[in-house]
Design a protein around this motif. Structure first.
Motif, PDB file in Angstrom:
ATOM      1  N   ASN A  64      71.028 -79.301  66.880  1.00  0.00           N
ATOM      2  CA  ASN A  64      72.031 -78.886  67.856  1.00  0.00           C
ATOM      3  C   ASN A  64      73.446 -79.249  67.440  1.00  0.00           C
ATOM      4  OD1 ASN A  64      70.139 -77.742  69.749  1.00  0.00           O
ATOM      5  ND2 ASN A  64      69.510 -79.836  70.200  1.00  0.00           N
ATOM      6  N   VAL A  65      73.836 -78.740  66.290  1.00  0.00           N
ATOM      7  CA  VAL A  65      75.215 -78.938  65.846  1.00  0.00           C
ATOM      8  C   VAL A  65      75.786 -77.588  65.451  1.00  0.00           C
ATOM      9  CG1 VAL A  65      74.816 -81.283  65.060  1.00  0.00           C
ATOM     10  CG2 VAL A  65      74.564 -79.397  63.458  1.00  0.00           C
ATOM     11  N   ARG A  66      77.090 -77.466  65.591  1.00  0.00           N
ATOM     12  CA  ARG A  66      77.770 -76.259  65.151  1.00  0.00           C
ATOM     13  C   ARG A  66      78.338 -76.524  63.756  1.00  0.00           C
ATOM     14  NH1 ARG A  66      81.488 -73.537  69.629  1.00  0.00           N
ATOM     15  NH2 ARG A  66      81.277 -71.882  68.108  1.00  0.00           N
ATOM     16  N   GLY A  67      77.778 -75.863  62.774  1.00  0.00           N
ATOM     17  CA  GLY A  67      78.230 -76.089  61.416  1.00  0.00           C
ATOM     18  C   GLY A  67      77.569 -77.310  60.815  1.00  0.00           C
ATOM     19  N   THR A  68      78.364 -78.343  60.575  1.00  0.00           N
ATOM     20  CA  THR A  68      77.836 -79.581  60.004  1.00  0.00           C
ATOM     21  C   THR A  68      78.334 -80.771  60.818  1.00  0.00           C
ATOM     22  OG1 THR A  68      79.733 -79.863  58.532  1.00  0.00           O
ATOM     23  CG2 THR A  68      77.882 -78.594  57.665  1.00  0.00           C
ATOM     24  N   THR A  69      77.775 -81.918  60.547  1.00  0.00           N
ATOM     25  CA  THR A  69      78.229 -83.134  61.196  1.00  0.00           C
ATOM     26  C   THR A  69      78.065 -84.316  60.262  1.00  0.00           C
ATOM     27  OG1 THR A  69      77.998 -84.586  63.108  1.00  0.00           O
ATOM     28  CG2 THR A  69      75.988 -83.550  62.291  1.00  0.00           C
ATOM     29  N   SER A  70      78.975 -85.268  60.360  1.00  0.00           N
ATOM     30  CA  SER A  70      78.875 -86.508  59.594  1.00  0.00           C
ATOM     31  C   SER A  70      78.384 -87.659  60.461  1.00  0.00           C
ATOM     32  CB  SER A  70      80.241 -86.851  59.008  1.00  0.00           C
ATOM     33  OG  SER A  70      81.181 -87.043  60.048  1.00  0.00           O
ATOM     34  N   ARG A  71      78.098 -87.390  61.714  1.00  0.00           N
ATOM     35  CA  ARG A  71      77.722 -88.438  62.671  1.00  0.00           C
ATOM     36  C   ARG A  71      76.215 -88.657  62.658  1.00  0.00           C
ATOM     37  NH1 ARG A  71      82.255 -85.955  65.610  1.00  0.00           N
ATOM     38  NH2 ARG A  71      80.855 -84.332  66.351  1.00  0.00           N
ATOM     39  N   LYS A  72      75.807 -89.850  62.318  1.00  0.00           N
ATOM     40  CA  LYS A  72      74.374 -90.154  62.191  1.00  0.00           C
ATOM     41  C   LYS A  72      73.606 -89.849  63.470  1.00  0.00           C
ATOM     42  CE  LYS A  72      75.039 -94.451  60.778  1.00  0.00           C
ATOM     43  NZ  LYS A  72      76.468 -94.510  60.424  1.00  0.00           N
ATOM     44  N   PHE A  73      74.204 -90.144  64.624  1.00  0.00           N
ATOM     45  CA  PHE A  73      73.462 -90.015  65.875  1.00  0.00           C
ATOM     46  C   PHE A  73      73.137 -88.562  66.215  1.00  0.00           C
ATOM     47  CE2 PHE A  73      76.550 -88.283  68.839  1.00  0.00           C
ATOM     48  CZ  PHE A  73      77.777 -88.634  68.296  1.00  0.00           C
ATOM     49  N   GLU A  74      73.791 -87.626  65.547  1.00  0.00           N
ATOM     50  CA  GLU A  74      73.517 -86.218  65.829  1.00  0.00           C
ATOM     51  C   GLU A  74      72.334 -85.679  65.019  1.00  0.00           C
ATOM     52  OE1 GLU A  74      77.739 -84.648  65.471  1.00  0.00           O
ATOM     53  OE2 GLU A  74      77.134 -83.852  67.441  1.00  0.00           O
ATOM     54  N   TYR A  75      71.793 -86.495  64.138  1.00  0.00           N
ATOM     55  CA  TYR A  75      70.653 -86.052  63.335  1.00  0.00           C
ATOM     56  C   TYR A  75      69.350 -86.404  64.043  1.00  0.00           C
ATOM     57  CZ  TYR A  75      73.704 -84.588  59.619  1.00  0.00           C
ATOM     58  OH  TYR A  75      74.660 -83.929  58.885  1.00  0.00           O
ATOM     59  N   ASP A  76      68.431 -85.456  64.037  1.00  0.00           N
ATOM     60  CA  ASP A  76      67.179 -85.611  64.769  1.00  0.00           C
ATOM     61  C   ASP A  76      66.057 -86.193  63.920  1.00  0.00           C
ATOM     62  OD1 ASP A  76      68.351 -82.544  65.753  1.00  0.00           O
ATOM     63  OD2 ASP A  76      68.096 -84.141  67.241  1.00  0.00           O
ATOM     64  N   TYR A  77      66.059 -85.879  62.653  1.00  0.00           N
ATOM     65  CA  TYR A  77      64.967 -86.308  61.763  1.00  0.00           C
ATOM     66  C   TYR A  77      65.561 -86.886  60.481  1.00  0.00           C
ATOM     67  CZ  TYR A  77      62.315 -83.290  64.889  1.00  0.00           C
ATOM     68  OH  TYR A  77      61.761 -82.709  66.000  1.00  0.00           O
ATOM     69  N   TRP A  78      64.869 -87.893  59.947  1.00  0.00           N
ATOM     70  CA  TRP A  78      65.311 -88.571  58.737  1.00  0.00           C
ATOM     71  C   TRP A  78      64.160 -88.660  57.741  1.00  0.00           C
ATOM     72  CZ3 TRP A  78      70.256 -90.518  57.854  1.00  0.00           C
ATOM     73  CH2 TRP A  78      71.134 -90.443  58.942  1.00  0.00           C
ATOM     74  N   GLY A  79      64.523 -88.532  56.466  1.00  0.00           N
ATOM     75  CA  GLY A  79      63.561 -88.782  55.407  1.00  0.00           C
ATOM     76  C   GLY A  79      63.504 -90.262  55.083  1.00  0.00           C
ATOM     77  N   GLN A  80      62.655 -90.627  54.139  1.00  0.00           N
ATOM     78  CA  GLN A  80      62.384 -92.036  53.861  1.00  0.00           C
ATOM     79  C   GLN A  80      63.360 -92.655  52.865  1.00  0.00           C
ATOM     80  OE1 GLN A  80      61.192 -89.661  52.157  1.00  0.00           O
ATOM     81  NE2 GLN A  80      61.020 -90.394  50.063  1.00  0.00           N
ATOM     82  N   GLY A  81      64.153 -91.886  52.191  1.00  0.00           N
ATOM     83  CA  GLY A  81      65.130 -92.423  51.251  1.00  0.00           C
ATOM     84  C   GLY A  81      64.641 -92.428  49.814  1.00  0.00           C
ATOM     85  N   THR A  82      65.587 -92.266  48.899  1.00  0.00           N
ATOM     86  CA  THR A  82      65.302 -92.345  47.470  1.00  0.00           C
ATOM     87  C   THR A  82      66.409 -93.154  46.820  1.00  0.00           C
ATOM     88  OG1 THR A  82      64.776 -91.038  45.488  1.00  0.00           O
ATOM     89  CG2 THR A  82      66.450 -90.126  46.966  1.00  0.00           C
ATOM     90  N   LEU A  83      66.037 -94.062  45.926  1.00  0.00           N
ATOM     91  CA  LEU A  83      66.991 -95.005  45.355  1.00  0.00           C
ATOM     92  C   LEU A  83      67.686 -94.412  44.129  1.00  0.00           C
ATOM     93  CD1 LEU A  83      68.255 -97.855  45.191  1.00  0.00           C
ATOM     94  CD2 LEU A  83      66.243 -98.528  43.834  1.00  0.00           C
ATOM     95  N   VAL A  84      69.000 -94.490  44.143  1.00  0.00           N
ATOM     96  CA  VAL A  84      69.830 -94.102  43.002  1.00  0.00           C
ATOM     97  C   VAL A  84      70.529 -95.349  42.482  1.00  0.00           C
ATOM     98  CG1 VAL A  84      71.840 -92.777  42.265  1.00  0.00           C
ATOM     99  CG2 VAL A  84      70.158 -91.743  43.819  1.00  0.00           C
ATOM    100  N   THR A  85      70.340 -95.620  41.205  1.00  0.00           N
ATOM    101  CA  THR A  85      70.991 -96.766  40.580  1.00  0.00           C
ATOM    102  C   THR A  85      71.828 -96.265  39.419  1.00  0.00           C
ATOM    103  OG1 THR A  85      69.124 -98.192  41.170  1.00  0.00           O
ATOM    104  CG2 THR A  85      70.664 -99.012  39.511  1.00  0.00           C
ATOM    105  N   VAL A  86      73.122 -96.584  39.449  1.00  0.00           N
ATOM    106  CA  VAL A  86      74.037 -96.158  38.390  1.00  0.00           C
ATOM    107  C   VAL A  86      74.504 -97.393  37.642  1.00  0.00           C
ATOM    108  CG1 VAL A  86      76.114 -94.871  37.825  1.00  0.00           C
ATOM    109  CG2 VAL A  86      74.769 -94.242  39.846  1.00  0.00           C
ATOM    110  N   SER A  87      74.183 -97.460  36.371  1.00  0.00           N
ATOM    111  CA  SER A  87      74.560 -98.615  35.561  1.00  0.00           C
ATOM    112  C   SER A  87      75.901 -98.366  34.880  1.00  0.00           C
ATOM    113  CB  SER A  87      73.483 -98.905  34.529  1.00  0.00           C
ATOM    114  OG  SER A  87      73.381 -97.822  33.619  1.00  0.00           O
ATOM    115  N   SER A  88      76.629 -99.456  34.675  1.00  0.00           N
ATOM    116  CA  SER A  88      77.958 -99.329  34.036  1.00  0.00           C
ATOM    117  C   SER A  88      77.862 -99.438  32.539  1.00  0.00           C
ATOM    118  CB  SER A  88      78.884-100.395  34.595  1.00  0.00           C
ATOM    119  OG  SER A  88      78.338-101.671  34.382  1.00  0.00           O
TER     120      SER A  88
END
Length: 124
Positions: free
Chosen positions: A100-124
């Motif tokens: 229920n958003v028009r276009g896009t949103t950056s607000r976490k509370f407006e998201y209904d479903y979440w995935g489990q996450g994937t780790l990104v590690t960037v070495s210097s």
């Protein structure tokens, strides 16, 4: 809707990764989708989002010009192409879906479903 994020890994600074967010369930094509990142000890922050019809995309200033979000409706998958990665991009990346958003949103509370996450590690 169930979301499965994948594609994370270890990469050197300046390198690239492509994250995928595969969805199962009802009418995923009607959802806006966002990517968020959470570094150790920090809050989860908005990275990018795409509207249900791909007409609108939005990016956090920290990733603008380096990350690209896209979606393949036929595959029920949203991608985050990450180029010119920096050590400060190291985080767990989560995808989320919002109906229920028009276009896009950056607000976490407006998201209904979440995935489990994937780790990104960037070495210097």
């Amino acid at each position: 809707v169930q979301l499965q994020a994948s594609g994370g890994g270890l990469v050197q600074a300046g390198g690239s990764l492509r994250l995928s967010c595969a969805a199962s369930g009802h009418a995923f094509s009607r959802y806006a989708v966002g990517w968020f990142h959470q570094a150790p000890g920090k809050a989860r922050e908005f990275a990018a989002a795409i509207s249900w019809n791909s007409a609108i995309t939005d990016y956090a200033d920290s990733v603008k010009g380096r990350f690209t979000i896209s979606r393949d409706t036929a595959k029920n998958t949203v991608y985050l192409q990450m180029n010119s990665l920096k050590p400060e991009d190291t985080a767990v990346y989560y995808c989320a879906a919002a109906l229920n958003v028009r276009g896009t949103t950056s607000r976490k509370f407006e998201y209904d479903y979440w995935g489990q996450g994937t780790l990104v590690t960037v070495s210097s």
